[in-house]
Scaffold this motif. Structure first.
Motif, short mmCIF file in Angstrom:
data_model
loop_
_atom_site.label_atom_id
_atom_site.label_comp_id
_atom_site.label_asym_id
_atom_site.label_seq_id
_atom_site.Cartn_x
_atom_site.Cartn_y
_atom_site.Cartn_z
N VAL A 134 0.83 -1.20 0.00
CA VAL A 134 0.00 0.00 0.00
C VAL A 134 0.87 1.25 0.00
CG1 VAL A 134 -1.66 1.34 1.35
CG2 VAL A 134 -2.00 -1.13 1.07
N ALA A 135 1.93 1.24 0.78
CA ALA A 135 2.82 2.41 0.83
C ALA A 135 3.46 2.67 -0.53
CB ALA A 135 3.90 2.19 1.90
N LEU A 136 3.95 1.60 -1.17
CA LEU A 136 4.54 1.73 -2.50
C LEU A 136 3.52 2.26 -3.50
CD1 LEU A 136 6.81 1.15 -4.63
CD2 LEU A 136 5.79 -1.13 -4.85
N ALA A 137 2.32 1.69 -3.47
CA ALA A 137 1.29 2.08 -4.43
C ALA A 137 0.92 3.55 -4.29
CB ALA A 137 0.06 1.19 -4.24
N LYS A 138 0.81 4.03 -3.08
CA LYS A 138 0.46 5.43 -2.86
C LYS A 138 1.60 6.36 -3.26
CE LYS A 138 -3.14 4.91 0.62
NZ LYS A 138 -3.70 5.40 1.91
N GLU A 139 2.82 5.94 -2.95
CA GLU A 139 3.98 6.76 -3.28
C GLU A 139 4.19 6.86 -4.79
OE1 GLU A 139 8.83 6.37 -2.91
OE2 GLU A 139 7.57 5.42 -1.40
N SER A 140 3.94 5.76 -5.50
CA SER A 140 4.27 5.69 -6.93
C SER A 140 3.04 5.74 -7.83
CB SER A 140 5.07 4.41 -7.22
OG SER A 140 6.25 4.36 -6.43
N ASP A 141 1.84 5.87 -7.25
CA ASP A 141 0.60 5.95 -8.02
C ASP A 141 0.42 4.70 -8.89
OD1 ASP A 141 -1.79 7.03 -8.82
OD2 ASP A 141 -0.92 8.24 -10.43
N ILE A 142 0.47 3.55 -8.24
CA ILE A 142 0.27 2.26 -8.91
C ILE A 142 -1.01 1.64 -8.38
CG2 ILE A 142 1.23 -0.04 -9.34
CD1 ILE A 142 4.00 1.09 -8.70
N ALA A 143 -1.89 1.21 -9.27
CA ALA A 143 -3.11 0.51 -8.87
C ALA A 143 -2.77 -0.97 -8.62
CB ALA A 143 -4.18 0.62 -9.94
N ILE A 144 -3.31 -1.54 -7.55
CA ILE A 144 -3.00 -2.91 -7.14
C ILE A 144 -4.22 -3.81 -7.37
CG2 ILE A 144 -2.26 -4.41 -5.26
CD1 ILE A 144 -0.15 -2.34 -6.06
N VAL A 145 -3.96 -4.97 -7.93
CA VAL A 145 -4.98 -6.01 -8.05
C VAL A 145 -4.47 -7.23 -7.30
CG1 VAL A 145 -6.27 -7.53 -9.59
CG2 VAL A 145 -5.75 -5.18 -10.30
N HIS A 146 -5.18 -7.63 -6.27
CA HIS A 146 -4.82 -8.84 -5.54
C HIS A 146 -5.75 -9.97 -5.96
CE1 HIS A 146 -4.48 -11.48 -1.79
NE2 HIS A 146 -3.40 -11.65 -2.53
N ASP A 147 -5.17 -10.97 -6.61
CA ASP A 147 -5.88 -12.16 -7.05
C ASP A 147 -5.97 -13.11 -5.85
OD1 ASP A 147 -6.75 -14.49 -8.23
OD2 ASP A 147 -5.06 -14.69 -9.62
N PHE A 148 -7.15 -13.16 -5.23
CA PHE A 148 -7.36 -13.91 -3.99
C PHE A 148 -8.09 -15.22 -4.27
CE2 PHE A 148 -8.89 -13.20 0.68
CZ PHE A 148 -7.72 -13.74 1.19
N ALA A 149 -7.70 -15.86 -5.38
CA ALA A 149 -8.41 -17.06 -5.83
C ALA A 149 -8.41 -18.17 -4.79
CB ALA A 149 -7.79 -17.56 -7.14
N TYR A 150 -7.32 -18.25 -4.01
CA TYR A 150 -7.20 -19.34 -3.02
C TYR A 150 -7.36 -18.81 -1.60
CZ TYR A 150 -5.46 -21.44 -7.24
OH TYR A 150 -5.37 -21.88 -8.54
N GLY A 151 -8.09 -17.71 -1.47
CA GLY A 151 -8.24 -17.06 -0.18
C GLY A 151 -8.89 -17.91 0.88
N GLY A 152 -9.67 -18.91 0.48
CA GLY A 152 -10.34 -19.76 1.45
C GLY A 152 -9.50 -20.92 1.94
N ILE A 153 -8.27 -21.08 1.39
CA ILE A 153 -7.50 -22.29 1.66
C ILE A 153 -6.17 -21.94 2.33
CG2 ILE A 153 -6.53 -24.40 0.66
CD1 ILE A 153 -8.41 -23.94 -1.75
N GLY A 154 -6.17 -22.03 3.64
CA GLY A 154 -4.95 -21.82 4.43
C GLY A 154 -4.81 -22.95 5.43
#
Length: 387
Positions: free
Chosen positions: A191-211
């Protein structure tokens, strides 16, 4: 007639090539243990199927769906994020319904980038990220995921030019293909990098249910300020064994969500309403089926790691997803090793180089067959005396 230049620029479909090799071996009558696939092997839970059946009997469901999806599913997505991650989501402006998240991952560069803009991708990573690159005619550069850094990108290695030029970054944890998970601290850095450099982030959470080991995978949106610069994509394919149903959603930054909605207004008229009703039931009703599924995968993971250890194959247990990331035997490339296992042991795995340059030296193994078949696969490999 000729294909368009855009179509010609598309990368070769890695998984199609893998399927072709395996199908050829099966056609010869061989008993192939297929560990190379990423297709869940368990049925969709009964209560989700029942919700589809009930909705399909309603004549109102036979009409076009609202362009941007039914309100019940968008509310269910918002409620799911509040319940599971304590993240507040506005169902009207911060949810986009999609035909599976692959659609969103491929179409987002078309919706948010201009030709020759730069996006940053993980390496190794999901091969279909490159489809969006080709269709949007944008540039991409990769961020190495190395074992020594727990398969997280090291942002200190990004150049000043990359930080200045990048418009979009894709991340994916739990990770396909490595099985690694992200930490809160890593997402805070993101988040810090994205705000500093104006980069949009996409987090692919396809396996978010499996930990595994009772460690729930971290949602990117749990990080303070994440919605200011990014979105998360969640598919029901893995968590609820709904791969063939093709349903998922994106949540987060309203402008990015609107970009998805606008491009989909021109490409689709949303999903068949009963599928959306079934997805609503999956998100809203008892999550016991998810707990049972995670337990199943963890048992398979443990059986595989134990079997590998017995033959001297040094592997690390994945922290999430239903994949394991295994080093190849000495003297082989990833592709040579994968071909050898198929030809000599009738065991199919996915060569690591198919996921990027930094996938060389590894193979991906799916936990998508029963424990006894996983152990049998390792026993077959043992006979090749590679370790």
């Amino acid at each position: 007639m000729e294909f368009s230049n855009r179509l010609k620029s598309l990368p070769t479909q890695f998984f199609a090539t893998l399927v072709q090799k395996v199908s050829g071996a099966v056609a010869e009558g061989r008993d192939v243990i297929n560990l190379g696939q990423g297709n869940p092997d368990q049925p969709t839970p009964e209560h989700i199927v029942k919700a589809l059946q009930d909705a399909a009997l309603n004549p109102q469901s036979h009409k076009y769906s609202p362009f941007r999806g039914i309100s019940e599913l968008k509310q269910a997505a918002a409620d799911f994020y509040k319940r599971e991650y304590d993240v507040k989501i506005d169902p009207d402006t911060e949810v986009a319904i999609m035909f599976g998240t692959k659609i969103g991952l491929v179409e987002l560069p078309l919706a948010m980038m201009n030709e020759n803009d730069l996006m940053l991708l993980p390496d190794p990573g999901y091969p279909d990220y490159l489809s969006g690159v080709a269709l949007a005619n944008v540039r991409f550069e990769t961020m190495p995921l190395l074992e020594g850094n727990d398969y997280l990108p090291d942002y200190n290695n990004l150049t000043t030019e990359q930080k200045m030029d990048a418009k979009l970054m894709y991340l994916n944890y739990p990770n396909n293909p490595t099985g690694a998970t992200a930490t809160n601290e890593f997402f805070e850095e993101t988040v810090a990098l994205a705000k500093e450099s104006d980069i949009a982030i996409v987090h692919d959470f396809a396996y978010g249910g499996i930990g595994f080991e009772e460690k729930k995978p971290v949602s990117f949106l749990e990080t303070e300020g994440a919605k200011d610069i990014g979105i998360e994509m969640y598919t029901l394919s893995k968590t609820y064994n709904m791969a063939g149903w093709r349903v998922g959603f994106a949540v987060g930054n309203p402008k990015m969500i609107e970009a998805i909605n606008i491009i989909q207004d021109h490409l689709f008229v949303s999903l068949f309403p009963p599928i959306q009703s079934a997805a609503t039931a999956a998100l809203n009703e008892s999550q016991q089926c998810v707990e049972e599924l995670v337990g199943l995968y963890e048992g398979r993971r443990n059986a595989l790691v134990e079997a590998c250890s017995k033959i001297g194959w040094d592997v690390k247990a994945p922290q999430g997803s239903f994949f394991t990331w295994l080093p190849v035997a000495k003297g082989y490339t990833s592709e040579e090793f994968a071909d050898l296992l198929l030809e000599k042991a009738d065991v199919a795995v996915a060569a690591g180089n198919g996921f990027g340059t930094y996938g060389e030296g590894y193979v991906r193994v799916g936990l998508l067959v029963d424990e006894d078949r996983l152990v049998e696969a390792i026993n077959r490999i043992e006979k090749l005396q590679l370790f």
